[in-house]
Design a protein around this motif. Structure first.
Motif, short mmCIF file in Angstrom:
data_model
loop_
_atom_site.label_atom_id
_atom_site.label_comp_id
_atom_site.label_asym_id
_atom_site.label_seq_id
_atom_site.Cartn_x
_atom_site.Cartn_y
_atom_site.Cartn_z
N GLN A 132 0.76 -1.22 -0.13
CA GLN A 132 0.06 0.28 -0.11
C GLN A 132 0.91 1.30 -0.01
O GLN A 132 1.59 1.43 0.94
N LEU A 133 0.70 2.17 -1.14
CA LEU A 133 1.54 3.26 -1.08
C LEU A 133 0.46 4.39 -1.20
O LEU A 133 -0.21 4.71 -1.98
N ARG A 150 5.52 8.95 2.23
CA ARG A 150 7.11 8.53 2.23
C ARG A 150 7.13 7.27 2.83
O ARG A 150 8.42 6.65 2.42
N VAL A 151 6.17 6.58 3.57
CA VAL A 151 6.42 5.17 3.79
C VAL A 151 5.36 4.13 3.51
O VAL A 151 4.14 4.37 3.85
N ALA A 152 5.73 3.18 2.69
CA ALA A 152 4.54 2.22 2.20
C ALA A 152 4.62 1.21 3.33
O ALA A 152 5.41 1.20 3.94
N PHE A 192 8.04 -0.22 4.52
CA PHE A 192 8.79 0.03 3.42
C PHE A 192 9.29 1.74 3.15
O PHE A 192 8.36 2.44 2.73
N ASN A 193 10.39 2.00 3.55
CA ASN A 193 10.95 3.33 3.69
C ASN A 193 11.20 3.62 1.90
O ASN A 193 12.03 3.32 1.48
N LEU A 194 10.30 4.52 1.45
CA LEU A 194 10.15 4.88 -0.09
C LEU A 194 11.44 6.11 -0.37
O LEU A 194 11.78 6.45 -1.33
#
Length: 332
Positions: A84-85, A105-107, A157-159
């Motif tokens: 999920q983004l 910024r974080v998925a 998940f750090n984008l």
């Protein structure tokens, strides 16, 4: 940012529904994902749900919004992973024991064997990548060269990290191709499968997961045929009692020549390579099943027949005991 102009939602040409009815939204979204609870936090919020969805072979790309502040509880997803983004807004996500706040910024990555509960705040819009569980495990096994069971990701998940930004650029490219009608048309073309494999492979490579120890050593495409045969046998039979002669015979060369080839290509002997695969597989088991699998069973499944020597070798390789890895529940 994955959004287009504000007047047009991503994947607009693949619209599934748009509604102000909570029950209708829950029913339609459940058809594409799974049964779940959906409730509003405030009756005064304007509920305005919309889903766009493009279906591939084993993946689907989705745009989803609810408008209002909502609680979503699907429980265990079972049959698929969901990345999920957020495009705008924020969501609070709990997957198993892990909780996080997801923003542009974080998925968030939802592991299918962990209970999931979420709160999407008003104004949250997200791009969702749905991946079939079996397909991801198949890609992981092919990448690792050994059979991989349950794969569990670090949910946050750090984008903005180098790896996260690289994967988001890849996804953005796929999204653009979908919107242009070049891929994700529901067909079974080889190009579509290759695209899906590349996207899932990059996710496995970039985001920490329980299969990561198995993906650290990658065979180069230029490897001689005898090395490929040797590595293939090791991947298939690493848990068995196999010798250097077994490996060289399968590879079609002498033990001495095989050792020279391995030294040149990998900087180690065939038996050192075999031990490395065994230790990596043991770590995979401990990361994914260590809370329920005894260390002795892990040792046996990974081809180690002497528990004490296994524990020493494991600690030398990873800097901690097998028991410490299993108790940590890093991907719980």
């Amino acid at each position: 940012m994955l959004s287009q102009a504000e007047s047009k939602t991503p994947l607009d040409r693949f619209k599934c529904f748009e509604t102000t009815d909570v029950d209708e939204a829950r029913e339609i979204v459940a058809r594409h994902f799974c049964n779940h609870r959906l409730g509003r936090f405030s009756a005064s919020d304007r509920f305005d749900a919309c889903q766009n969805r493009a279906r591939g072979q084993h993946l689907s790309l989705n745009y989803l919004r609810y408008g209002a502040d909502v609680a979503i509880e699907p429980g265990e997803l079972a049959e698929f992973y969901l990345i999920q983004l957020p495009i705008t807004g924020a969501a609070e996500v709990r997957n198993g024991r892990r909780s996080m706040v997801s923003t542009p910024r974080v998925a968030s990555i939802l592991n299918p064997d962990r209970h999931t509960a979420m709160r999407w705040h008003a104004g949250c819009q997200q791009i969702l990548l749905q991946i079939e569980t079996g397909f991801l495990q198949e890609v992981a096994s092919r990448m690792a060269g050994v059979s991989v069971g349950q794969v569990r990701f670090e949910p946050e998940f750090n984008l903005l990290s180098r790896a996260g930004a690289a994967w988001r650029r890849r996804l953005r490219g796929v999204l653009g191709a979908v919107e242009e009608g070049r891929v994700f048309q529901g067909g079974g073309s080889p190009e579509q499968r290759h695209l899906e494999e590349a996207l899932v492979g990059a996710l496995l490579e970039f985001q920490p997961n329980t299969a990561s120890p198995l993906l650290e050593r990658r065979e180069t495409g230029r490897s001689p045929a005898i090395l490929k045969r040797a590595v293939s046998l090791i991947g298939e039979r690493f848990a068995d009692d196999i010798s250097l002669l077994d490996i060289s015979t399968h590879a079609g060369t002498s033990p001495r020549n095989l050792q020279l080839q391995f030294r040149q290509e990998y900087g180690c002997t065939p038996l050192q390579y075999l031990q490395d695969v065994r230790l990596s597989y043991a770590r995979h088991l401990l990361l994914s099943e260590g809370h329920s699998l005894p260390v002795a069973e892990v040792a046996y499944r990974s081809g180690h027949r002497h528990l004490g020597r296994f524990s020493v070798a494991y600690r030398e390789r990873f800097g901690e005991t097998p028991g410490a890895t299993g108790r940590a529940l890093r991907f719980g």
